[in-house]
Design an enzyme around this catalytic site. Structure first.
Site, PDB file in Angstrom:
ATOM      1  N   HIS A 314       0.834  -1.207   0.000  1.00  0.00           N
ATOM      2  CA  HIS A 314       0.000   0.000   0.000  1.00  0.00           C
ATOM      3  C   HIS A 314       0.866   1.253   0.000  1.00  0.00           C
ATOM      4  O   HIS A 314       0.673   2.166  -0.830  1.00  0.00           O
ATOM      5  CB  HIS A 314      -0.908  -0.015   1.235  1.00  0.00           C
ATOM      6  CG  HIS A 314      -1.836   1.153   1.338  1.00  0.00           C
ATOM      7  ND1 HIS A 314      -3.144   1.105   0.904  1.00  0.00           N
ATOM      8  CD2 HIS A 314      -1.652   2.415   1.799  1.00  0.00           C
ATOM      9  CE1 HIS A 314      -3.717   2.278   1.100  1.00  0.00           C
ATOM     10  NE2 HIS A 314      -2.825   3.090   1.661  1.00  0.00           N
ATOM     11  N   GLU A 315       1.831   1.311   0.915  1.00  0.00           N
ATOM     12  CA  GLU A 315       2.668   2.511   1.012  1.00  0.00           C
ATOM     13  C   GLU A 315       3.612   2.647  -0.183  1.00  0.00           C
ATOM     14  O   GLU A 315       3.923   3.759  -0.601  1.00  0.00           O
ATOM     15  CB  GLU A 315       3.460   2.501   2.330  1.00  0.00           C
ATOM     16  CG  GLU A 315       2.606   2.513   3.586  1.00  0.00           C
ATOM     17  CD  GLU A 315       1.576   3.634   3.632  1.00  0.00           C
ATOM     18  OE1 GLU A 315       1.815   4.704   3.050  1.00  0.00           O
ATOM     19  OE2 GLU A 315       0.510   3.431   4.257  1.00  0.00           O
ATOM     20  N   HIS A 318       1.803   4.581  -2.785  1.00  0.00           N
ATOM     21  CA  HIS A 318       1.921   6.022  -2.541  1.00  0.00           C
ATOM     22  C   HIS A 318       3.305   6.521  -2.980  1.00  0.00           C
ATOM     23  O   HIS A 318       3.438   7.571  -3.624  1.00  0.00           O
ATOM     24  CB  HIS A 318       1.761   6.325  -1.048  1.00  0.00           C
ATOM     25  CG  HIS A 318       0.344   6.327  -0.557  1.00  0.00           C
ATOM     26  ND1 HIS A 318      -0.633   7.119  -1.114  1.00  0.00           N
ATOM     27  CD2 HIS A 318      -0.251   5.652   0.466  1.00  0.00           C
ATOM     28  CE1 HIS A 318      -1.780   6.928  -0.450  1.00  0.00           C
ATOM     29  NE2 HIS A 318      -1.575   6.036   0.498  1.00  0.00           N
ATOM     30  N   GLU A 344      -4.665   7.981  -3.036  1.00  0.00           N
ATOM     31  CA  GLU A 344      -5.096   6.687  -2.516  1.00  0.00           C
ATOM     32  C   GLU A 344      -5.359   5.685  -3.639  1.00  0.00           C
ATOM     33  O   GLU A 344      -5.184   4.478  -3.458  1.00  0.00           O
ATOM     34  CB  GLU A 344      -6.352   6.845  -1.660  1.00  0.00           C
ATOM     35  CG  GLU A 344      -6.111   7.507  -0.311  1.00  0.00           C
ATOM     36  CD  GLU A 344      -5.122   6.748   0.555  1.00  0.00           C
ATOM     37  OE1 GLU A 344      -5.056   5.511   0.453  1.00  0.00           O
ATOM     38  OE2 GLU A 344      -4.412   7.401   1.336  1.00  0.00           O
TER      39      GLU A 344
END
Length: 551
Positions: A314-315, A318, A344
């Site tokens: 997830h990160e 980003h 997001e």
């Protein structure tokens, strides 16, 4: 590096030393130069734009310093240093505020906004003027005192939340939370006088988005998702599913081995460790000072090992957005992410569309076996089913993608109530627990697993939560287009061939930054149509119908 004031004062001291003896000569030379050239030198719109760019780049660089202080506060800082850090944050915020609201900057923006911007060299330059003017307008409406207090409360809020969360006592956080909400209402009233205070906060993260449209999107989504959850939890597959023994949490999932696994996956997906860091924090996040200095964190638990891996992916999503920003317009507004929903979408693209796909685990299962040999009997299909379990739970960041929107809708409803006065802040813990019971049929055992689980409100990020579900919807829409435009995409994912997909996202999203005025415009350029929530609902229904053998 220790701060050295001589690095700042050196040039001034040098000028002072030579200035008196040479000033007369320079003054005469400058007067002669001006006589010969000033009348023939016309200041063009491009000249004004170049001057604007210099000023906003300086502001962005100072913002990078502030961002590093924030990262350090959440990753490295000791509790006893918090008060001094809050004062430092407040001080640099005051410096940035002075730059953001300077009379010279205002005049430049006024002149440019009243000029023919078609004379500028590119659409990116025109977007810079548009967004610099937006930034200036929003900032100038706030007082310096508000700005400093906002920065100070950000640090104070984090420390207060952290302590209350550790004690699992919401009432300890109430006084600071009330301060934060009162300030956010005050800022919204002056920054967005034409909007409700909550819409003013939403607009910070999702420009142009209003509560009315969010209610429409979430109401429609809820009508489809709630029955889907009921069908899944009533299915035979759901009732009979058992986690394969090797994948269950326990001491065998050593944290150091998890770190090595996550680092390898992060690097393979494309995180540039030469331009970033990978650390641990209470709440996973992505920060940093510049696209060449992007810092991600995750957290590890032997009892819930998959949390560290999914949090990493997830990160990294980003981080890829940040590391892929447009270098030609470095340190200018147009290179920034367009909205938090778009940001997001990039993290959820990699987490939901890639990490939770069967194809990803065809590639990643051997890597898992290498780091954790006890999983050798587990197949890609075992992992695919494992990471896509639907299980109503208390913790948002641990929620499966089917129940996740209900967590967002709950927070959205609570934020509206806190800002319109229909929810008493003192009773928020009780209200939270009631809403969780109504939407997910789960009892909340304590505040740490309930109202205190998220970091967002401690930093004043009201209006942020809707961005998560908007991001999931954007991610589904982008993946649908990527499948049409990248031949054999799923086969490439199975082989770990991520660069082509990463570059597709870079060209479609990352490099575009804030070129377009809204996420809908960006999506039209990238996919041919504005946000269509039905694509997301269709994605969920098709995927989980197959996983749970639904009729």
């Amino acid at each position: 590096m220790k701060f050295n004031y001589r690095n700042v004062l050196g040039p001034i001291a040098a000028y002072t030393a030579i200035g008196a003896s040479s000033f007369s000569f320079r003054q005469q030379s400058m007067a002669l130069y001006c006589t010969n050239t000033i009348e023939s030198k016309e200041i063009t719109i491009q000249d004004k734009y170049n001057k604007l760019e210099d000023k906003i780049k300086e502001i962005e660089r100072l913002g990078g310093i502030k961002a590093l202080l924030g990262w350090d506060s959440m990753v490295m800082l000791k509790p006893g240093s918090a008060n001094a850090r809050n004062e430092q944050q407040s001080a640099i915020s005051a410096v940035i505020y002075e730059k953001q609201t300077s009379e010279e900057l205002g005049k430049l923006l006024y002149d440019l906004s009243n000029s023919d911007l078609n004379l500028l060299s590119s659409d990116y330059a025109r977007a810079n003027v548009r967004d610099a003017l937006r930034d200036y307008t929003l900032t100038i409406r706030k007082s310096k005192e508000m700005t400093m207090k906002d920065a100070e409360l950000e640090g104070k809020g984090y420390e207060s939340w952290l302590a209350a969360r550790k004690a699992s006592n919401y009432s300890d956080f109430v006084p600071t939370l009330k301060e934060i909400i009162d300030l956010k209402k005050e800022i919204a009233a002056v920054s967005y006088p034409e909007l409700s205070s909550y819409d003013g906060n939403v607009d910070i993260f999702e420009r142009g988005m209003r509560t009315k449209r969010l209610n429409e999107i979430f109401t429609a989504a809820k009508l489809d998702i709630v029955p889907l959850i009921q069908r899944i939890t009533s299915s035979k597959v759901f009732k009979e599913y058992e986690i394969p023994e090797p994948l269950k949490g326990g001491p065998v999932w050593e944290v150091e081995k998890q770190k090595a696994l996550c680092a390898e996956i992060a690097e393979k997906i494309g995180f540039d460790f030469n331009k970033g860091r990978f650390d641990v924090s209470v709440h996973p996040f992505t920060g940093g000072s510049h696209p060449t200095d992007i810092r991600i964190t995750t957290r590890y638990s032997p009892e819930n090992w998959i949390e560290g891996v999914s949090g990493t992916v997830h990160e990294v999503g980003h981080a890829l957005y940040e590391q892929g920003r447009n270098s030609e317009y470095d340190n200018t507004p147009v290179s920034r992410a367009l909205s938090m929903g778009v940001h997001e979408s990039q993290s959820l693209f990699w987490e939901r569309m890639i990490f939770q796909s069967k194809e990803f685990w065809i590639w990643a299962t051997p890597i898992l076996h290498k780091h954790f040999p006890h999983t050798a009997s587990c197949t890609p299909d075992d992992l695919y089913k494992f990471v896509n379990q639907v299980e109503p739970g208390l913790i948002r960041i641990e929620a499966d993608e089917v129940t996740y929107p209900l967590h967002i809708i709950l927070r959205f409803e609570i934020e509206q109530g806190l800002f319109d006065g229909s929810i008493d802040i003192n009773n928020l813990s009780t209200i939270w627990n009631k809403k969780i019971k109504e939407s997910l049929n789960i009892d909340v055992p304590n505040d740490a697993k309930g109202v205190l689980q998220d970091i967002h409100w401690s930093g004043g990020a009201f209006g942020y939560f809707p961005s998560y579900s908007l991001g999931a919807m954007i991610a589904a829409q982008l993946f649908e287009t990527a499948e049409k435009e990248i031949p054999d995409l799923r086969a490439k994912i199975s082989n770990g061939e991520f660069p082509i997909l990463r570059e597709w996202l870079r060209k479609k999203i990352h490099e575009k930054g804030s070129l377009y005025a809204s996420p809908d415009e960006l999506l039209v350029a990238a996919t041919g149509r504005p946000l269509d929530p039905n694509i997301y609902i269709k994605y969920l229904e098709n995927k989980y119908k197959n996983l749970y053998n639904l009729d």
